[in-house]
Scaffold this active site. Structure first.
Site, PDB file in Angstrom:
ATOM      1  CE  LYS A 174      48.322  43.559  49.555  1.00 50.34           C
ATOM      2  NZ  LYS A 174      47.347  42.762  50.337  1.00 50.34           N
ATOM      3  CB  SER A 188      44.898  45.237  51.193  1.00 45.75           C
ATOM      4  OG  SER A 188      45.275  43.869  51.347  1.00 45.75           O
ATOM      5  CB  SER A 245      43.211  41.481  50.821  1.00 40.90           C
ATOM      6  OG  SER A 245      42.799  42.245  51.916  1.00 40.90           O
TER       7      SER A 245
END
Length: 472
Positions: free
Chosen positions: A86, A161, A185
């Site tokens: 990420k 996210s 997330s």
């Protein structure tokens, strides 16, 4: 070293099997990287999960990994296996733009602890994945690298996210990756895209090198993959203190004091609408089916209530946003026009009053106490991950079982476990009538990740998932 001929058997194999095939010289790390690079070239234009591709470095690392195999060197558990990261996590010498124009062109000098640990285990960094600005939304979209689509239905979001991670893994662009979770997330995106993800006990996995640091006491870094066994493998590599993160104080072998159940059946409580409603009826049906499965396997299972739950999402929003909003306002001063709507929404928040902030802190402590009591009686909580399947892009209002709810309702069943720091596992379990993935969530007492990983593997194997390949 022999190679497999069917590329699809490579890019949809999990990391555990790829590592075994590499170790036993049945496949070359170079071929594994090549197949994943080809897969990215084929499907990423539709999905837009990859924000930075480390093509040359990955190929060179794969060549070195192949040489190590042929030389008989000692190999790590991820030797030669590609992984994704990420873009909130620092990568030394590689763009880390955090989904914001404020960090366009940012290149860190050091790897985040989680990245360094995957590399030390022999993993090959392949790509950075997309995220919303500041990792602060349930839709993966920003002004630097655009919007990510769900590989099961491109008109739906993969969540946020860690939506770039979930979409890339589900689409076969990477077998395993590192995401992060402050309210939903890793678990929410995993459920939306049909993969697995673990939010371990807070502090189990160091947060060092993740942005933003200001809300560190709520954030969790965690592994994401297509199988629970890969998530367990990733967790085994990532956990343990690093001497930097002051919350990462638990030794790798730390466990809850009563984890040895002396052969007795686990006691499992399950709940859906009764605690997290409204919940889509197909998701509630999946939770009930999982409860029945566990009962059939000999576990002690019963439906429960959570009368102490309160409104953990409101608690989380007051505390997390109460801490991050002043920080972001200072950071963006004079550059407000560079913000995505997500960032603009953050700075539009009013700072909570001191009284409201203290009330939220009190509510968080009360919730921890409530779950401490719950886990005196039960070993595991089974519940939904998201109250609905993957939502349309940009949806601000949703209809769930005939009720209109805001987009924030998607965090209803995940936020309690960020407020409390409890470990929670998202398990791919079923499909909806629209052929969208449905996940279930397993939660245990603090430091007892082993139990939910064990149960998750049982449910995943028996959950009727069928072919997990999105229609790309």
């Amino acid at each position: 070293m022999s190679f497999m001929n069917d590329d699809t058997t490579i890019f949809y194999r999990d990391a555990t099997e790829l590592a075994h095939l590499i170790r036993t010289k049945e496949i070359s790390p170079v071929e594994v990287i090549k197949v994943h690079l080809d897969r990215i070239e084929t499907v990423n234009p539709k999905v837009n999960a990859v924000v930075t591709l480390m093509r040359d470095d990955a190929v060179n690392a794969a060549k070195a990994a192949e040489k190590a195999v042929m030389n008989g060197d000692v190999l790590g558990p991820l030797h030669g296996v590609p992984f994704s990261i990420k873009d909130a996590l620092d990568t030394a010498g590689v763009l880390t733009q955090r989904g914001s124009r404020l960090f366009a062109g940012n290149i860190p000098a050091q790897d985040a602890t989680a990245v360094a640990r995957f590399k030390a285990a022999g993993g090959i960094p392949l790509m950075k994945s997309n995220l919303p600005e500041f990792s602060a939304w349930t839709e993966t979209d920003n002004l630097v690298t655009g919007r990510t689509n769900n590989p099961w239905n491109l008109e739906r979001t993969p969540g946020g996210s860690s939506g770039g991670e979930s979409a890339a893994i589900a689409a076969g662009m990477t077998p395993i990756g590192i995401g992060s979770d402050v309210a939903i997330s890793v678990r929410g995106p995993a459920a939306f895209t049909g993969i697995a993800a673990l939010k371990a006990t807070h502090g189990r996995i160091p947060y060092t090198g993740h942005y933003p640091a200001v809300t560190q006491r709520w954030w969790h870094v965690g592994p994401m993959a297509r199988t629970v066994r890969d998530v367990a493998l990733g967790y085994s590599i990532l956990k343990g203190p690093d001497g930097v993160d002051g919350y990462a104080v638990h030794q790798s072998n730390a466990d809850s004091s009563d984890v040895n159940l002396a052969g007795r059946a686990l006691k499992i409580g399950w709940v859906s609408d009764g605690a997290f409603g409204p919940v889509d009826s197909e998701i509630t049906a999946a939770v009930k089916a999982a409860a029945m499965q566990l009962s059939d396997l000999g576990f002690d299972v019963e439906e429960v209530r959570l009368p102490f739950l309160g409104d953990p999402l409101a608690t989380l929003m007051t505390t997390v946003y109460g801490e991050i909003v002043p920080y972001i306002k200072k950071l963006v001063a004079g550059r407000e026009s560079d913000l995505h709507e997500i960032g603009k929404g953050i700075i539009a928040f009013s700072d909570p009053s001191f009284s409201d902030y203290l009330t939220a802190e009190h509510n968080a402590e009360a919730l921890r106490s409530g779950f401490a009591g719950f886990f005196q009686k039960y070993d595991v909580l089974l519940c939904p991950v998201n109250p609905m399947t993957a939502t349309p892009h940009g949806a601000q209002e949703l209809t769930v079982n005939g009720e209109t709810v805001s987009w924030m309702h998607v965090m209803r069943a995940t936020s309690p476990f960020n407020v409390t720091g409890l470990p929670a596992l998202s398990v791919p379990y079923a499909f909806s009538s629209e052929r969208l993935p449905i996940g279930i969530q397993l939660v245990s007492k603090w430091l007892n990740e082993a139990t939910i990983l064990r149960l998750g593997a049982l449910l995943e194997r028996r959950g009727g998932l069928g072919d997990r390949r999105p229609p790309l």
